[in-house]
Design a protein around this motif. Structure first.
Motif, short mmCIF file in Angstrom:
data_model
loop_
_atom_site.label_atom_id
_atom_site.label_comp_id
_atom_site.label_asym_id
_atom_site.label_seq_id
_atom_site.Cartn_x
_atom_site.Cartn_y
_atom_site.Cartn_z
N ARG A 100 4.25 -3.89 1.03
CA ARG A 100 4.66 -2.57 0.57
C ARG A 100 4.42 -1.47 1.60
O ARG A 100 4.49 -0.29 1.26
N THR A 101 4.17 -1.84 2.83
CA THR A 101 3.92 -0.85 3.88
C THR A 101 5.06 -0.82 4.89
O THR A 101 5.84 -1.78 4.99
N GLY A 102 5.13 0.27 5.63
CA GLY A 102 6.04 0.34 6.76
C GLY A 102 7.47 0.72 6.44
O GLY A 102 8.37 0.56 7.27
N TYR A 103 7.73 1.21 5.24
CA TYR A 103 9.09 1.57 4.89
C TYR A 103 9.45 2.91 5.54
O TYR A 103 8.71 3.89 5.40
N ASN A 104 10.58 2.95 6.23
CA ASN A 104 10.93 4.17 6.96
C ASN A 104 12.27 4.77 6.57
O ASN A 104 12.69 5.76 7.15
N TYR A 105 12.96 4.15 5.62
CA TYR A 105 14.19 4.74 5.12
C TYR A 105 14.03 4.92 3.60
O TYR A 105 13.67 3.98 2.91
N TRP A 106 14.33 6.11 3.14
CA TRP A 106 14.12 6.42 1.73
C TRP A 106 15.35 7.08 1.12
O TRP A 106 16.04 7.85 1.78
N GLY A 107 15.58 6.76 -0.13
CA GLY A 107 16.66 7.42 -0.84
C GLY A 107 16.09 8.39 -1.86
O GLY A 107 14.89 8.42 -2.10
N LEU A 116 8.55 -1.84 -21.15
CA LEU A 116 8.11 -0.60 -20.52
C LEU A 116 7.02 0.09 -21.32
O LEU A 116 7.00 0.04 -22.56
N LYS A 117 6.13 0.73 -20.57
CA LYS A 117 5.00 1.45 -21.16
C LYS A 117 5.09 2.92 -20.77
O LYS A 117 5.67 3.25 -19.73
N PRO A 118 4.47 3.78 -21.53
CA PRO A 118 4.47 5.21 -21.16
C PRO A 118 3.93 5.44 -19.75
O PRO A 118 4.40 6.35 -19.05
N GLU A 119 2.99 4.62 -19.32
CA GLU A 119 2.43 4.79 -17.96
C GLU A 119 3.39 4.37 -16.86
O GLU A 119 3.10 4.56 -15.68
N ASP A 120 4.54 3.82 -17.21
CA ASP A 120 5.58 3.53 -16.22
C ASP A 120 6.42 4.76 -15.92
O ASP A 120 7.27 4.73 -15.03
N THR A 121 6.22 5.82 -16.68
CA THR A 121 6.97 7.05 -16.46
C THR A 121 6.70 7.60 -15.07
O THR A 121 5.55 7.79 -14.67
N ALA A 122 7.76 7.83 -14.31
CA ALA A 122 7.63 8.30 -12.93
C ALA A 122 9.03 8.50 -12.35
O ALA A 122 10.03 8.10 -12.96
N VAL A 123 9.06 9.07 -11.17
CA VAL A 123 10.29 9.05 -10.38
C VAL A 123 10.22 7.80 -9.52
O VAL A 123 9.24 7.56 -8.82
N TYR A 124 11.27 7.00 -9.60
CA TYR A 124 11.33 5.75 -8.86
C TYR A 124 12.23 5.92 -7.63
O TYR A 124 13.34 6.46 -7.73
N TYR A 125 11.74 5.44 -6.51
CA TYR A 125 12.46 5.52 -5.25
C TYR A 125 12.66 4.12 -4.69
O TYR A 125 11.80 3.25 -4.85
N CYS A 126 13.78 3.91 -4.01
CA CYS A 126 13.90 2.69 -3.23
C CYS A 126 13.86 3.05 -1.75
O CYS A 126 14.25 4.15 -1.35
N ALA A 127 13.36 2.11 -0.98
CA ALA A 127 13.18 2.32 0.45
C ALA A 127 13.50 1.05 1.20
O ALA A 127 13.50 -0.05 0.60
N ALA A 128 13.77 1.17 2.49
CA ALA A 128 14.14 0.02 3.30
C ALA A 128 13.35 -0.01 4.60
O ALA A 128 12.91 1.03 5.11
N LYS A 129 13.15 -1.21 5.10
CA LYS A 129 12.55 -1.40 6.42
C LYS A 129 13.07 -2.72 6.97
O LYS A 129 13.62 -3.55 6.23
N PHE A 130 12.85 -2.93 8.25
CA PHE A 130 13.30 -4.17 8.87
C PHE A 130 12.32 -5.28 8.53
O PHE A 130 11.23 -5.36 9.09
N ARG A 131 12.66 -6.10 7.54
CA ARG A 131 11.91 -7.28 7.15
C ARG A 131 10.50 -6.99 6.67
O ARG A 131 9.99 -5.88 6.80
N GLY A 132 9.87 -8.01 6.09
CA GLY A 132 8.50 -7.89 5.60
C GLY A 132 8.45 -7.54 4.13
O GLY A 132 8.98 -6.51 3.73
N SER A 133 7.85 -8.39 3.31
CA SER A 133 7.85 -8.18 1.86
C SER A 133 6.66 -7.38 1.37
O SER A 133 6.50 -7.18 0.17
#
Length: 122
Positions: free
Chosen positions: A106-113, A87-104
């Protein structure tokens, strides 16, 4: 109802490791892709890594984390992990996970925690 809960954040020194977990309910990893995103105040949200079991477990990694982060899923527990090494200092952030119906990608995610804070000190 699709629900997501990210956990595992914390404070580490540069070079350290953390493992984030994204626990999901209301869906299965067989059909839904999970993505990890991060955001720093004042900056745009960045797609970090994604996995889609339905697409032969296809994965995506941002260039900034390739070789350091690894995403994996436990279909039985319906949890996706993000192992973060070197890990680097530039990795500092709030991390979120999200879900969508299929597709690897990084676009189109519509469910967020809710997010989990990762702080890396130099």
């Amino acid at each position: 109802e699709v629900q997501l809960q990210a956990s595992g954040g914390g404070s580490v020194q540069a070079g350290g490791s953390l493992r984030l977990s994204c626990a999901g309910s209301g869906f299965t990893l067989d059909d839904y892709a999970i993505g990890w995103f991060r955001q720093v105040p004042g900056k745009e949200r960045e797609g970090v890594s994604c996995i889609s079991v339905a697409d032969d477990s296809a994965t995506y990694y941002a260039d900034s984390v390739k070789g350091r982060f690894s995403i994996s899923g436990d279909n039985f527990k319906n949890i996706v992990y993000l192992q973060m090494n070197s890990l680097k200092p530039e990795d500092t952030a709030v991390y979120y996970c999200a879900a969508k119906f299929r597709g690897s990608d990084r676009t189109g995610y519509n469910y967020w925690g809710p997010g989990t804070q990762v702080t890396v000190s130099s």
